[in-house]
Design a protein around this motif. Structure first.
Motif, mmCIF file in Angstrom:
data_model
loop_
_atom_site.group_PDB
_atom_site.id
_atom_site.type_symbol
_atom_site.label_atom_id
_atom_site.label_comp_id
_atom_site.label_asym_id
_atom_site.label_seq_id
_atom_site.Cartn_x
_atom_site.Cartn_y
_atom_site.Cartn_z
ATOM 1 N N ALA A 1 0.683 -1.133 0.056
ATOM 2 C CA ALA A 1 0.047 -0.054 -0.073
ATOM 3 C C ALA A 1 0.805 1.254 -0.044
ATOM 4 O O ALA A 1 0.530 2.257 -0.573
ATOM 5 C CB ALA A 1 -1.165 -0.077 1.178
ATOM 6 N N VAL A 2 1.942 1.197 0.898
ATOM 7 C CA VAL A 2 2.759 2.409 0.792
ATOM 8 C C VAL A 2 3.444 2.802 -0.475
ATOM 9 O O VAL A 2 3.582 3.917 -1.056
ATOM 10 C CB VAL A 2 3.970 2.158 2.016
ATOM 11 C CG1 VAL A 2 4.796 3.313 2.028
ATOM 12 C CG2 VAL A 2 3.148 2.411 3.334
ATOM 13 N N VAL A 3 4.118 1.643 -0.969
ATOM 14 C CA VAL A 3 4.713 1.670 -2.293
ATOM 15 C C VAL A 3 3.495 2.259 -3.545
ATOM 16 O O VAL A 3 4.088 3.032 -4.340
ATOM 17 C CB VAL A 3 5.036 0.374 -2.966
ATOM 18 C CG1 VAL A 3 6.020 0.387 -4.333
ATOM 19 C CG2 VAL A 3 6.414 -0.155 -1.927
ATOM 20 N N LEU A 4 2.352 1.420 -3.532
ATOM 21 C CA LEU A 4 1.324 1.722 -4.578
ATOM 22 C C LEU A 4 1.107 3.291 -4.313
ATOM 23 O O LEU A 4 0.684 4.020 -5.441
ATOM 24 C CB LEU A 4 0.305 0.952 -4.556
ATOM 25 C CG LEU A 4 0.530 -0.377 -4.907
ATOM 26 C CD1 LEU A 4 -0.610 -1.304 -4.949
ATOM 27 C CD2 LEU A 4 0.918 -0.391 -6.438
ATOM 28 N N GLY A 5 0.810 3.698 -2.926
ATOM 29 C CA GLY A 5 0.616 5.070 -2.570
ATOM 30 C C GLY A 5 1.610 5.945 -3.128
ATOM 31 O O GLY A 5 1.079 7.001 -3.669
ATOM 32 N N ALA A 6 2.782 5.449 -3.106
ATOM 33 C CA ALA A 6 3.745 6.401 -3.364
ATOM 34 C C ALA A 6 4.067 6.858 -4.727
ATOM 35 O O ALA A 6 4.029 7.919 -5.508
ATOM 36 C CB ALA A 6 5.312 6.037 -2.827
ATOM 37 N N ILE A 7 3.802 5.694 -5.561
ATOM 38 C CA ILE A 7 3.775 5.872 -6.928
ATOM 39 C C ILE A 7 2.526 6.515 -7.539
ATOM 40 O O ILE A 7 2.684 7.136 -8.313
ATOM 41 C CB ILE A 7 3.644 4.361 -7.537
ATOM 42 C CG1 ILE A 7 5.117 3.695 -7.164
ATOM 43 C CG2 ILE A 7 3.462 4.354 -9.004
ATOM 44 C CD1 ILE A 7 5.005 2.084 -7.751
ATOM 45 N N GLY A 8 1.297 6.250 -6.753
ATOM 46 C CA GLY A 8 -0.031 6.937 -7.383
ATOM 47 C C GLY A 8 0.330 8.277 -6.899
ATOM 48 O O GLY A 8 -0.148 9.372 -7.879
ATOM 49 N N TYR B 1 -9.489 10.961 -11.209
ATOM 50 C CA TYR B 1 -8.376 10.346 -10.967
ATOM 51 C C TYR B 1 -7.666 10.006 -9.761
ATOM 52 O O TYR B 1 -7.429 8.868 -9.274
ATOM 53 C CB TYR B 1 -6.949 11.058 -11.653
ATOM 54 C CG TYR B 1 -5.741 10.476 -11.904
ATOM 55 C CD1 TYR B 1 -5.358 9.368 -12.831
ATOM 56 C CD2 TYR B 1 -4.753 10.698 -10.923
ATOM 57 C CE1 TYR B 1 -4.294 8.938 -12.976
ATOM 58 C CE2 TYR B 1 -3.431 10.028 -11.030
ATOM 59 C CZ TYR B 1 -3.314 8.976 -12.191
ATOM 60 O OH TYR B 1 -2.302 8.460 -12.038
ATOM 61 N N ARG B 2 -8.086 10.961 -8.668
ATOM 62 C CA ARG B 2 -7.788 10.539 -7.224
ATOM 63 C C ARG B 2 -8.733 9.458 -6.778
ATOM 64 O O ARG B 2 -8.065 8.373 -6.174
ATOM 65 C CB ARG B 2 -8.270 11.610 -6.401
ATOM 66 C CG ARG B 2 -7.004 12.902 -6.757
ATOM 67 C CD ARG B 2 -7.251 13.979 -5.295
ATOM 68 N NE ARG B 2 -8.361 14.384 -5.157
ATOM 69 C CZ ARG B 2 -9.113 15.717 -5.764
ATOM 70 N NH1 ARG B 2 -8.063 16.252 -6.608
ATOM 71 N NH2 ARG B 2 -10.118 16.009 -5.757
ATOM 72 N N TRP B 3 -9.936 9.367 -7.110
ATOM 73 C CA TRP B 3 -10.920 8.301 -6.573
ATOM 74 C C TRP B 3 -10.242 6.693 -7.446
ATOM 75 O O TRP B 3 -10.237 5.926 -6.800
ATOM 76 C CB TRP B 3 -12.258 8.479 -7.048
ATOM 77 C CG TRP B 3 -12.939 9.485 -6.092
ATOM 78 C CD1 TRP B 3 -13.242 10.748 -6.304
ATOM 79 C CD2 TRP B 3 -13.074 9.127 -4.582
ATOM 80 N NE1 TRP B 3 -13.672 11.311 -5.242
ATOM 81 C CE2 TRP B 3 -13.804 10.435 -4.175
ATOM 82 C CE3 TRP B 3 -12.979 8.213 -3.906
ATOM 83 C CZ2 TRP B 3 -14.332 10.557 -3.084
ATOM 84 C CZ3 TRP B 3 -13.503 8.299 -2.469
ATOM 85 C CH2 TRP B 3 -14.064 9.473 -1.912
ATOM 86 N N ARG B 4 -9.898 6.976 -8.583
ATOM 87 C CA ARG B 4 -9.268 5.616 -9.016
ATOM 88 C C ARG B 4 -8.033 5.348 -8.467
ATOM 89 O O ARG B 4 -7.852 4.136 -8.344
ATOM 90 C CB ARG B 4 -9.142 5.990 -10.597
ATOM 91 C CG ARG B 4 -10.530 6.099 -11.485
ATOM 92 C CD ARG B 4 -10.151 6.289 -12.913
ATOM 93 N NE ARG B 4 -11.505 6.490 -13.558
ATOM 94 C CZ ARG B 4 -11.418 6.581 -15.167
ATOM 95 N NH1 ARG B 4 -10.349 6.895 -15.475
ATOM 96 N NH2 ARG B 4 -12.706 6.655 -15.502
ATOM 97 N N LEU B 5 -7.423 6.431 -8.205
ATOM 98 C CA LEU B 5 -5.905 6.055 -7.165
ATOM 99 C C LEU B 5 -6.111 5.373 -6.139
ATOM 100 O O LEU B 5 -5.702 4.420 -5.759
ATOM 101 C CB LEU B 5 -5.184 7.438 -7.179
ATOM 102 C CG LEU B 5 -3.861 6.999 -6.536
ATOM 103 C CD1 LEU B 5 -2.916 6.265 -7.435
ATOM 104 C CD2 LEU B 5 -3.265 8.477 -6.323
ATOM 105 N N TYR B 6 -7.320 6.117 -5.379
ATOM 106 C CA TYR B 6 -7.774 5.346 -3.809
ATOM 107 C C TYR B 6 -8.105 3.925 -4.195
ATOM 108 O O TYR B 6 -7.618 2.992 -3.428
ATOM 109 C CB TYR B 6 -8.749 6.117 -3.302
ATOM 110 C CG TYR B 6 -8.434 7.772 -2.928
ATOM 111 C CD1 TYR B 6 -7.059 7.989 -3.028
ATOM 112 C CD2 TYR B 6 -9.272 8.679 -3.069
ATOM 113 C CE1 TYR B 6 -6.572 9.353 -2.512
ATOM 114 C CE2 TYR B 6 -8.766 9.916 -2.541
ATOM 115 C CZ TYR B 6 -7.432 10.440 -2.295
ATOM 116 O OH TYR B 6 -7.181 11.443 -1.971
#
Length: 466
Positions: free
Chosen positions: A20-27, A165-170
C-alpha cells in the motif's frame, strides 16, 4: 488471556502495508505529475490565446467589426470555461465573455510590448470556489488605441478530471493492498508449512521415542539451524533419560544389597537363640551396613545439590602443598596397611572451594589406595596445561580396560564390583570428583597404561581470588 495474531496474519498485513505504501507513493507521484502537466498545458494555452487576442485586436480593421463578429473570438476561446474581457481606455467593455457572470478582479496589466510568461499568471477562485487562472495585459487596437485585456480560464474540467483520477487512485491502492494481503496470506501460509510439519513431528515425540530426530529434507535452509539445535537437544534429553533410568536401576541395586544383608543377617540371628557375643557381632555388621547406606545417601544428596546448582562455592586461595600434606596425613594409616607410600608434590596457590577440592582429591587418593599395587608409591602432583591447572593422583597398578575408561566417572559404576570394601563409596566417589570439577568450571581425565593409572582434576588456573 487474549490470543495474539498469528504469524501468517502479521506477515501478510506487513506485506499488504508495504504494498500500500509503495503503490500510494507511485500513485502520488503520478498524480502530481499529471497535475503539473495539465497545469502547464492550460497555462500555455491561456498565454497563447492572449497573444492571439492581441494580434486579432491589432490587425482588425475596426473594433466595431469585432463586436459584430463575436463567433470569431468565441470559437478561438473554445469552451465555456474561458473568460475574456477587453476594455477601452474609458473602461467600456469591447468584448465581454463571462458565461458564469463571475465578478472578475482588477489586475495590473502587462505592457503592450512585453510577451506574457507563466510567472505572470495569477491564481483566483470564483464565488463557488472553482479555481481559475487569470492574466491582464495591455494591447493596441486599430490606429494604436490602448486596450486592456483580462483573460482567464476556470479549472472546472481539470478539477473534475483530477478528482476522478484521485478516486481511481484510492481504489487502485486499496484494491492492490487487499490483493497483496490475500496473496501474502496464501504465500506465508504456504511458506510456514514446514513449521507446521515440524510442530507435528515434535508433537509425535514422547519419552518412548526420544531416539527419533527431526528431518531436514524439504526444509528451508533458514530452519536448518533451529532443527539441528532441536535434534541436539533431543540427543541430550535422550542421554539424560537413559542415564536417569540407569541411575534408578543402579540405585535400586546398590540399596538392595545392604538391605538384603541386613535382612538376611537378622533373619539368621532370629532363627535360633544366640550368645551375647554373636549378637554383638551381628550389631557391628549391621552398623557397617547402616554406615554404608548413610554414606550413599549423603553422596547422593551432594550430587543432587550440585546438579541443581544448589551447592554454593566458597572460593578462596588454597595452598596446594599444605592441602596435600593434610591429605597424606589423613590417609597415611590406610596406605601403610598395604605398604603404600604417599608422596605429596603439590605446589603453588589455587582459587577454589577448599572443602570441595579436599573432598575430590580425597576420593582420588582413596581410590588409588584401594587399587594400587602393594609396596608402591602414590604420587600427588600438579602440572599446568591446556588452559587448566591439573591436580593428579598417580599410582602403579593393573591397567584399566579401555572399554571402562569412558564410564569410570559415571554414578554407581565399578570396573570390578567384587572389590567393594567396607569403606567403599558405592560407586559414587569418582562421580563426586567429576561434579566438583564441573562445578568449578573444570573437568576430569583418566590415563591408564604402562602399569600406571593417573586420575586428574583440571580447574581454571586462577591463583588469586578476586
Amino acid at each position: 488471556m487474549s490470543r495474539a495474531p498469528s504469524l501468517a496474519w502479521r506477515l501478510a498485513l506487513a506485506f499488504a502495508l508495504v504494498c500500500a505504501v509503495v503503490l500510494g507513493a507511485i500513485g502520488f507521484y503520478l498524480y502530481r505529475s499529471l497535475e503539473r502537466e495539465l497545469a502547464f498545458r492550460d497555462d500555455q494555452a491561456l498565454l497563447g490565446r492572449v497573444e492571439q487576442v492581441r494580434i486579432l485586436l491589432q490587425d482588425s480593421d475596426s473594433l466595431e467589426g469585432l463586436q459584430e463578429r463575436p463567433r470569431l473570438y468565441q470559437n478561438m476561446l473554445g469552451n465555456r470555461e474561458s473568460l475574456l474581457r477587453v476594455l477601452r481606455a474609458d473602461g467600456t467593455a469591447l468584448i465581454d465573455i463571462n458565461p458564469a457572470a463571475e465578478q472578475l478582479p482588477e489586475l495590473p496589466a502587462l505592457a503592450a510590448d512585453r510577451r506574457a510568461q507563466r510567472g505572470d499568471l495569477r491564481d483566483w477562485r470564483a464565488a463557488d470556489g472553482t479555481p481559475a487562472r487569470l492574466l491582464a495585459v495591455a494591447a493596441q487596437g486599430p490606429g494604436g488605441e490602448p486596450l486592456h485585456i483580462l483573460a482567464g480560464k476556470l479549472m472546472i474540467e481539470r478539477e473534475q478530471m483530477l478528482a476522478s483520477y484521485r478516486w481511481r487512485l484510492y481504489g487502485g491502492v486499496g484494491g492492490g493492498a487487499l490483493l497483496a494481503l490475500l496473496l501474502g496470506l496464501g504465500l506465508v501460509r504456504r511458506g510456514l508449512a514446514p513449521l507446521r510439519r515440524l510442530a507435528g513431528a515434535v508433537a509425535g515425540i514422547d519419552r518412548r521415542s526420544l531416539d527419533r530426530r527431526l528431518p531436514l529434507e524439504g526444509v528451508p535452509e533458514e530452519l536448518h539451524a533451529p532443527i539441528e539445535a532441536l535434534n541436539a537437544m533431543l540427543a541430550r534429553l535422550e542421554d539424560s533419560v537413559q542415564r536417569l533410568s540407569q541411575f534408578s536401576a543402579d540405585l535400586a541395586h546398590e540399596i538392595r544389597t545392604p538391605l538384603h544383608n541386613l535382612l538376611g543377617s537378622n533373619q539368621l540371628a532370629l532363627g535360633q537363640p544366640r550368645s551375647q557375643g554373636e549378637y554383638e557381632e551381628l550389631l557391628a555388621s549391621n552398623l557397617e551396613e547402616y554406615e554404608r547406606l548413610i554414606r550413599m545417601a549423603e553422596n547422593l544428596l551432594f550430587l543432587a545439590r550440585v546438579d541443581n546448582a544448589q551447592q554454593a562455592l566458597e572460593r578462596r586461595e588454597v595452598a596446594l602443598d599444605e592441602l596435600g600434606e593434610q591429605l597424606v596425613d589423613y590417609f597415611e594409616a590406610l596406605a601403610s596397611e598395604r605398604g603404600l607410600h604417599l608422596d605429596n608434590r603439590l605446589h603453588g596457590q589455587l582459587c577454589a572451594d577448599r572443602l570441595l577440592l579436599q573432598r575430590a582429591l580425597g576420593n582420588l587418593l582413596a581410590n588409588a589406595i584401594r587399587h594400587a599395587e602393594a609396596d608402591s608409591t602414590i604420587l600427588l602432583e600438579r602440572h599446568d596445561g591446556a588452559g587448566l591447572c591439573w591436580l593428579a593422583v598417580d599410582n602403579r597398578g593393573a591397567a584399566i580396560p579401555a572399554e571402562h575408561l569412558p564410564r569410570l566417572f559415571d554414578r554407581f559404576f565399578r570396573a570390578d564390583p567384587s572389590r567393594a570394601a567396607p569403606g567403599d563409596s558405592g560407586g559414587l566417589g569418582l562421580a563426586i570428583v567429576k561434579s566438583i570439577a564441573e562445578l568449578h568450571g573444570g573437568r576430569v581425565e583418566v590415563l591408564s597404561g604402562d602399569g600406571r593409572n593417573r586420575f586428574a582434576i583440571g580447574l581454571p588456573p586462577v591463583e588469586r581470588c578476586a
